[in-house]
Design an enzyme around this catalytic site. Structure first.
Site, PDB file in Angstrom:
ATOM      1  N   ASP A  45     -12.073   1.302  13.114  1.00  0.00           N
ATOM      2  CA  ASP A  45     -12.620   1.462  11.764  1.00  0.00           C
ATOM      3  C   ASP A  45     -13.075   0.115  11.210  1.00  0.00           C
ATOM      4  O   ASP A  45     -12.735  -0.270  10.098  1.00  0.00           O
ATOM      5  CB  ASP A  45     -11.574   2.100  10.843  1.00  0.00           C
ATOM      6  CG  ASP A  45     -12.201   2.662   9.550  1.00  0.00           C
ATOM      7  OD1 ASP A  45     -13.441   2.851   9.521  1.00  0.00           O
ATOM      8  OD2 ASP A  45     -11.457   2.895   8.583  1.00  0.00           O
TER       9      ASP A  45
ATOM     10  N   LYS B 282       0.856  -1.182   0.000  1.00  0.00           N
ATOM     11  CA  LYS B 282       0.000   0.000   0.000  1.00  0.00           C
ATOM     12  C   LYS B 282       0.897   1.238   0.000  1.00  0.00           C
ATOM     13  O   LYS B 282       1.596   1.512   0.981  1.00  0.00           O
ATOM     14  CB  LYS B 282      -0.907   0.010   1.234  1.00  0.00           C
ATOM     15  CG  LYS B 282      -1.839   1.219   1.300  1.00  0.00           C
ATOM     16  CD  LYS B 282      -2.547   1.318   2.648  1.00  0.00           C
ATOM     17  CE  LYS B 282      -3.536   0.210   2.859  1.00  0.00           C
ATOM     18  NZ  LYS B 282      -4.337   0.419   4.121  1.00  0.00           N
TER      19      LYS B 282
END
Length: 425
Positions: free
Chosen positions: A137, A39
Site C-alpha cells: 500500500d 492509532k
C-alpha cells in the site's frame, strides 16, 4: 470515539487525524519520555462482516512486526494490541506531514529532493524485503517526513510477511495499485516498485498517470493503458528521470527494476548518493546461506525466514559453543571456519562451513545434556537458532529443517560405518 486519557502506558494528548479505519492521537510514553502516535482501530473495521477477519490479520501482522523493522526510513512500531475492548497501535511520532502535500502541480518539490526522498524509500523497502516484508500500500499518505525532511514509511499493517500463505489479496489504494493487484494475482516487491513509480510520477508532474471517469475505468487504464510521458506534463524534466519512472511503471513486472537496489542505484547515480548502504549485510548473509549445502532445498522465501530468526555470531578461536553434559537446546549452523566435536579427550568429528551441531536436542524435542563439546578451531561465524525461534517459521520451512537434519544424521552414520569398517578390516 472517545478514548480514555490513558491507553496502556500512553497518555493521550490530542487528536492528530481520523480516517475510515482509525483515529490517531498524539501520545506520551512517560516511561521513555517520548512522544508517540497512537492509532486506535475502529471496531467496525475489525468487526466488518465481509473483511473483518482479514482486517484483524493486518493488525496481527503489525503486532508481529513491532520492534523488528528498525531502519532510519521506516516508522518504528512500538506496540500493537488487539483486544475485545479497544485495539491500538503505538508507533514513532513523525511531525512533518506526508508527501500528499507535494503531489500537486502548484506545490512540487525540487527535482533533487524528489530523487532524494525516493532513494530513501528504496533503501527502506529494500531493507523490509530482506526481512520478508512487502508493503502493498505504497502511496503519498504513507510516506511521512520528519522535522528535518527525512522520509519515514508508515502503515505496514497492510504489509505481507512473505511466509504467510495469503498473498493474493488486492489490498492497496486504487490510484497506486499495480496491474497484478487489480487482477487479484500474487504480489511481490515488484508490486511495491510499481506503486512507488506512481508516487514518483505524481511528485515529478503533479498529475496522476491516469485520468479515469470512474473506478472501473481506472482499473482498465492501470491494466491496459500506457501513462503519458512525464515530459509532456513537465517540459523541464530530465530524460533520465522520465526513463526511471516509466520503467518502474511497466505493466509486466518482469520489465520493471528487478530489485530495490537496481531502482535505488539509478536514483543514486542522478543524486550522487553513496550506493553502499545499511542493507548490504543482509543481502550478503542471504547469499552465504544460499551457497550452503544445508539450505540447498530451502526456497528463497524460506531463507529470508531463517535470516529473521537466526542470531549471527562471530567467535574467536577456542570459543566453546557447547559443553558436554551442559543443559541446552540451541543448535548452530557453521557459516565460516572450523570446529571440533569432542567427547572426553576423544575427537569425534571436525565440522566446517555448512555443517550443523547441537541438532539432537531439537530432534528429541526437549532440553538434554550435551553429549559432546564443540570448540572453535579457528575464528568462526555461526548462526545460532533456538527451538522457540524455529517454531515461528512456516510449516514448509520447518519441514525443510527436519529434512536437512535427517540428511546430516544419515551422512554422519555413513562416516561412522566407514570408520568402523576400516578399524575391523
Amino acid at each position: 470515539m472517545t478514548p480514555p486519557p490513558f491507553l496502556g502506558q500512553y497518555r493521550l494528548l490530542r487528536k492528530l487525524g481520523e480516517g475510515a479505519t482509525s483515529v490517531v492521537y498524539l501520545g506520551l510514553d512517560p516511561f521513555k519520555n517520548r512522544q508517540v502516535a497512537v492509532k486506535i482501530i475502529k471496531s467496525e473495521f475489525l468487526d466488518d462482516p465481509r473483511n473483518g477477519r482479514q482486517n484483524r490479520k493486518q493488525l496481527q501482522n503489525e503486532a508481529a512486526l513491532a520492534g523488528k523493522l528498525i531502519h532510519p526510513h521506516i516508522v518504528e512500531t512500538y506496540e500493537a494490541v488487539l483486544a475485545d475492548e479497544i485495539s491500538y497501535i503505538a508507533m514513532e511520532y513523525v511531525s512533518g506531514g506526508t508527501l500528499e502535500q507535494y503531489i500537486h502541480a502548484d506545490n512540487l518539490l525540487p527535482l533533487d529532493r524528489v530523487v532524494e526522498v525516493l532513494y530513501q524509500c528504496c533503501r527502506a523497502l529494500n531493507y523490509a524485503q530482506y526481512h520478508g516484508v512487502i508493503h502493498r500500500d505504497i502511496k503519498p499518505a504513507n510516506l511521512l517526513l520528519d522535522a528535518s525532511g527525512v522520509i519515514k514509511i508508515s502503515d505496514l499493517g497492510a504489509a505481507t510477511r512473505m511466509d504467510i500463505e495469503q498473498t493474493q489479496s488486492n489490498i492497496g489504494s486504487p490510484n497506486y495499485m499495480s496491474p497484478e493487484q487489480v487482477r487479484g494475482e500474487s504480489v511481490s516487491h515488484l508490486t511495491d516498485i510499481y506503486s512507488l513509480g506512481v508516487v514518483m510520477y505524481r511528485l515529478l508532474t503533479g498529475h496522476s498517470p491516469y485520468s479515469p471517469k470512474n473506478l472501473a475505468h481506472l482499473y482498465q487504464q492501470i491494466m491496459q493503458e500506457t501513462p503519458p510521458p512525464p515530459t509532456l506534463l513537465r517540459k523541464d524534466l530530465p530524460l533520465p528521470l522520465e526513463r526511471i519512472v516509466l520503467r518502474a511503471l511497466q505493466k509486466d513486472p518482469v520489465q520493471r527494476y528487478p530489485s530495490w537496489r537496481d531502482f535505488g542505484n539509478e536514483l543514486a547515480a542522478l543524486g550522487h548518493f553513496e550506493q553502499g548502504d545499511l542493507e548490504v549485510n543482509e543481502s550478503e548473509k542471504f547469499n552465504i546461506l544460499r551457497s550452503l549445502q544445508f539450505f540447498e532445498d530451502f526456497s528463497d522465501i524460506e531463507l529470508w525466514e531463517v535470516l529473521r530468526i537466526g542470531e549471527w555470531q562471530k567467535q574467536p578461536e577456542k570459543t566453546v559453543l557447547m559443553r558436554e553434559n551442559e543443559m541446552s537446546d540451541a543448535f548452530y549452523i557453521l557459516i565460516e571456519g572450523s570446529v571440533s566435536v569432542t567427547r572426553g579427550a576423544r575427537l569425534l568429528i571436525a565440522l566446517r562451513n555448512g555443517d550443523c551441531c547441537g541438532e539432537m536436542a531439537h530432534i528429541r524435542g526437549q532440553q538434554l545434556p550435551r553429549s559432546a563439546t564443540v570448540t572453535a578451531n579457528t575464528e568462526i561465524t555461526a548462526m545460532k537458532i533456538e527451538p522457540r525461534q524455529l517454531a515461528q517459521l512456516s510449516e514448509a520451512c520447518q519441514s525443510h529443517f527436519n529434512q536437512a537434519f535427517l540428511y546430516v544424521l544419515a551422512e554422519r552414520l555413513r562416516l561412522s560405518d566407514d570408520r568402523f569398517s576400516k578399524l575391523t578390516s
